[in-house]
Scaffold this motif. Structure first.
Motif, PDB file in Angstrom:
ATOM      1  N   LYS A 272       0.848  -1.192   0.000  1.00  0.00           N
ATOM      2  CA  LYS A 272       0.000   0.000   0.000  1.00  0.00           C
ATOM      3  C   LYS A 272       0.876   1.231   0.000  1.00  0.00           C
ATOM      4  CE  LYS A 272      -4.467  -1.262   1.816  1.00  0.00           C
ATOM      5  NZ  LYS A 272      -5.481  -1.018   2.830  1.00  0.00           N
ATOM      6  N   CYS A 273       0.356   2.299  -0.650  1.00  0.00           N
ATOM      7  CA  CYS A 273       1.117   3.540  -0.681  1.00  0.00           C
ATOM      8  C   CYS A 273       1.016   4.203   0.702  1.00  0.00           C
ATOM      9  CB  CYS A 273       0.559   4.454  -1.767  1.00  0.00           C
ATOM     10  SG  CYS A 273       1.310   6.086  -1.779  1.00  0.00           S
ATOM     11  N   PRO A 274       2.176   4.507   1.304  1.00  0.00           N
ATOM     12  CA  PRO A 274       2.145   5.116   2.635  1.00  0.00           C
ATOM     13  C   PRO A 274       1.554   6.528   2.636  1.00  0.00           C
ATOM     14  CG  PRO A 274       4.391   5.040   1.786  1.00  0.00           C
ATOM     15  CD  PRO A 274       3.551   4.300   0.802  1.00  0.00           C
ATOM     16  N   ILE A 275       1.439   7.145   1.474  1.00  0.00           N
ATOM     17  CA  ILE A 275       0.910   8.514   1.437  1.00  0.00           C
ATOM     18  C   ILE A 275      -0.598   8.520   1.204  1.00  0.00           C
ATOM     19  CG2 ILE A 275       1.041  10.768   0.265  1.00  0.00           C
ATOM     20  CD1 ILE A 275       3.992  10.039  -0.396  1.00  0.00           C
ATOM     21  N   CYS A 276      -1.043   7.790   0.151  1.00  0.00           N
ATOM     22  CA  CYS A 276      -2.467   7.858  -0.182  1.00  0.00           C
ATOM     23  C   CYS A 276      -3.229   6.601   0.224  1.00  0.00           C
ATOM     24  CB  CYS A 276      -2.661   8.145  -1.662  1.00  0.00           C
ATOM     25  SG  CYS A 276      -2.129   6.782  -2.705  1.00  0.00           S
ATOM     26  N   ASN A 277      -2.488   5.584   0.678  1.00  0.00           N
ATOM     27  CA  ASN A 277      -3.102   4.360   1.174  1.00  0.00           C
ATOM     28  C   ASN A 277      -3.734   3.486   0.082  1.00  0.00           C
ATOM     29  OD1 ASN A 277      -3.283   2.828   3.469  1.00  0.00           O
ATOM     30  ND2 ASN A 277      -5.416   3.417   3.864  1.00  0.00           N
TER      31      ASN A 277
ATOM     32  N   ILE B 157       6.433   4.316  -3.114  1.00  0.00           N
ATOM     33  CA  ILE B 157       5.129   4.997  -3.098  1.00  0.00           C
ATOM     34  C   ILE B 157       4.468   4.861  -4.463  1.00  0.00           C
ATOM     35  CG2 ILE B 157       5.696   6.669  -1.269  1.00  0.00           C
ATOM     36  CD1 ILE B 157       6.345   8.713  -3.444  1.00  0.00           C
ATOM     37  N   CYS B 158       3.170   5.154  -4.567  1.00  0.00           N
ATOM     38  CA  CYS B 158       2.495   4.986  -5.853  1.00  0.00           C
ATOM     39  C   CYS B 158       2.983   6.068  -6.825  1.00  0.00           C
ATOM     40  CB  CYS B 158       0.978   5.044  -5.690  1.00  0.00           C
ATOM     41  SG  CYS B 158       0.335   6.718  -5.520  1.00  0.00           S
ATOM     42  N   ILE B 159       2.834   5.777  -8.114  1.00  0.00           N
ATOM     43  CA  ILE B 159       3.397   6.689  -9.123  1.00  0.00           C
ATOM     44  C   ILE B 159       2.764   8.080  -9.039  1.00  0.00           C
ATOM     45  CG2 ILE B 159       1.833   5.924 -10.993  1.00  0.00           C
ATOM     46  CD1 ILE B 159       4.476   6.206 -12.796  1.00  0.00           C
ATOM     47  N   GLU B 160       1.508   8.151  -8.658  1.00  0.00           N
ATOM     48  CA  GLU B 160       0.857   9.467  -8.600  1.00  0.00           C
ATOM     49  C   GLU B 160       1.406  10.312  -7.456  1.00  0.00           C
ATOM     50  OE1 GLU B 160      -3.405   9.064  -8.927  1.00  0.00           O
ATOM     51  OE2 GLU B 160      -3.211   8.457 -11.027  1.00  0.00           O
ATOM     52  N   CYS B 161       1.632   9.674  -6.324  1.00  0.00           N
ATOM     53  CA  CYS B 161       2.244  10.417  -5.217  1.00  0.00           C
ATOM     54  C   CYS B 161       3.693  10.784  -5.546  1.00  0.00           C
ATOM     55  CB  CYS B 161       2.182   9.607  -3.926  1.00  0.00           C
ATOM     56  SG  CYS B 161       0.490   9.454  -3.311  1.00  0.00           S
ATOM     57  N   TYR B 162       4.359   9.836  -6.250  1.00  0.00           N
ATOM     58  CA  TYR B 162       5.735  10.104  -6.664  1.00  0.00           C
ATOM     59  C   TYR B 162       5.790  11.326  -7.588  1.00  0.00           C
ATOM     60  CZ  TYR B 162      10.096   9.642  -9.269  1.00  0.00           C
ATOM     61  OH  TYR B 162      11.288   9.922  -9.886  1.00  0.00           O
TER      62      TYR B 162
HETATM   63 ZN   LIG Z   1       0.049   7.274  -3.329  1.00  0.00          ZN
END
Ligand SMILES: [Zn+2]
Ligand SMILES: [Zn+2]
Length: 337
Positions: A3-8, A21-26
């Motif tokens: 799971k992405c630690p930022i957006c879950n 992290i997920c590509i969008e948060c990246y």
């Molecule tokens: Zn994310």
């Protein structure tokens, strides 16, 4: 499950992860900089300098090149994370796609095309009015018709950009037209193609135009006298009946009827061609035998012509029976004027 630690959100093939992290948060943390492409554009004619040469009609190629450039930038950045990149022009924006074992992700990408306004060599020459060569198109009949002019333009445009872009200007005159060119080599190539296709007599002269610091500059002048002979005209060459044949895209030629020999019109002296002095009759093909054909004439008489003297195939239909001292020939009607 990752799971992405930022957006879950969970890692999926349409949401790959980079650096944990997920590509969008990246991408929110480290956005993609716009890709910049520098090009030179002629402010007079709009030609663009691409890959070492000037392209006159560059619209699609500039976008294709910009997409390539953006692809390179993305591969450099995302290659180390195991992604391949593809960028396409969608008519109004560039769309990038990253794909790899982890999954794929699409996003718009900004490409800034920076144009340096300049003047291309062709326009520069055109402005200064300086040219090295001139092709003068004239005709035996005293004037050059519109159709010939169009044919000449078609021949010029069939050449590669390097050759055709050397044409600086065209002067239309009462007796024909002049093509002014930047360089002598292109002038020779173009003139010989015109002479080949349309049939004509070529004369070449060099004229000294200036002498600066011991350097002689000459202007090449190629005079091209086109024959007024039309395709389908019956003529005589050295007393033999012949037919002028012009097919677009092929050199104009003369077919000698008795020998069936073909000679390029450009290889024949203009005054060697004489008007046809024999007789010609409308005829209809009636029968094809192994070695001859039988035709019906307008007075309902029939004539036999050997197969070897038939031109244009042996379909049933209209022909012209040509009679001369050298024999009788049958030519498909549509081949003769
Ligand atoms: Zn994310
Ligand atoms: Zn230009």
């Amino acid at each position: 499950m990752t799971k992405c630690p930022i957006c879950n959100r969970e890692k999926t093939p349409s949401l790959p992860f980079i650096e944990g992290i997920c590509i969008e948060c990246y991408l929110a943390k480290k956005p993609i900089e716009p890709v910049r492409l520098k090009i030179k554009r002629c402010k007079v004619c709009g030609a663009v300098f691409l890959k070492g040469r000037w392209e006159p009609d560059p619209s699609e190629r500039v976008e294709a090149l910009a997409a390539k450039e953006a692809e390179k930038a993305l591969k450099k950045r995302f290659g180390p994370y195991g992604f391949e990149a593809m960028v396409n022009w969608r008519g109004d924006k560039f769309k990038a796609q990253l794909f790899g074992n982890e999954g794929s992700y699409s996003m718009p990408i900004e490409v800034i095309i920076e144009e340096e306004k300049t003047i291309c060599p062709t326009c520069l020459y055109r402005r200064s009015g300086s040219y090295e060569a001139k092709i003068q198109i004239r005709s035996n009949s005293g004037s050059v018709d519109k159709r010939t002019f169009d044919e000449v333009m078609k021949i010029i445009s069939s050449f590669s950009y390097d050759v055709r872009s050397s044409v600086v200007s065209i002067d239309e005159l009462k007796e024909g037209f002049d093509i002014n060119l930047m360089d002598k080599a292109s002038a020779k190539i173009i003139a010989s193609a015109i002479a080949d296709k349309l049939g004509g007599e070529v004369k070449t002269t060099y004229k000294l135009i200036s002498e600066k610091g011991g350097e002689k500059r000459t202007r090449l002048s190629i005079s091209l006298r086109l024959y007024s002979k039309k395709g389908g005209e019956l003529v005589e060459l050295n007393g033999e009946p012949a037919l002028v044949v012009r097919r677009s895209g092929e050199p104009a030629k003369v077919i000698l009827l008795p020998s069936r020999r073909e000679i390029k019109l450009s290889k024949i002296e203009p005054n060697a061609l004489k008007p046809f002095s024999g007789e010609a009759h409308e005829a209809t093909l009636q029968a094809v035998l192994p070695d001859k054909v039988i035709v019906l004439l307008e007075d309902f008489s029939t004539e036999e012509v050997p197969i070897s003297s038939v031109f244009g195939g042996t379909d049933m239909g209209k022909y012209l029976l040509v009679e001369s001292e050298n024999g009788r020939f049958l030519i498909k009607r549509e081949m003769v004027l």
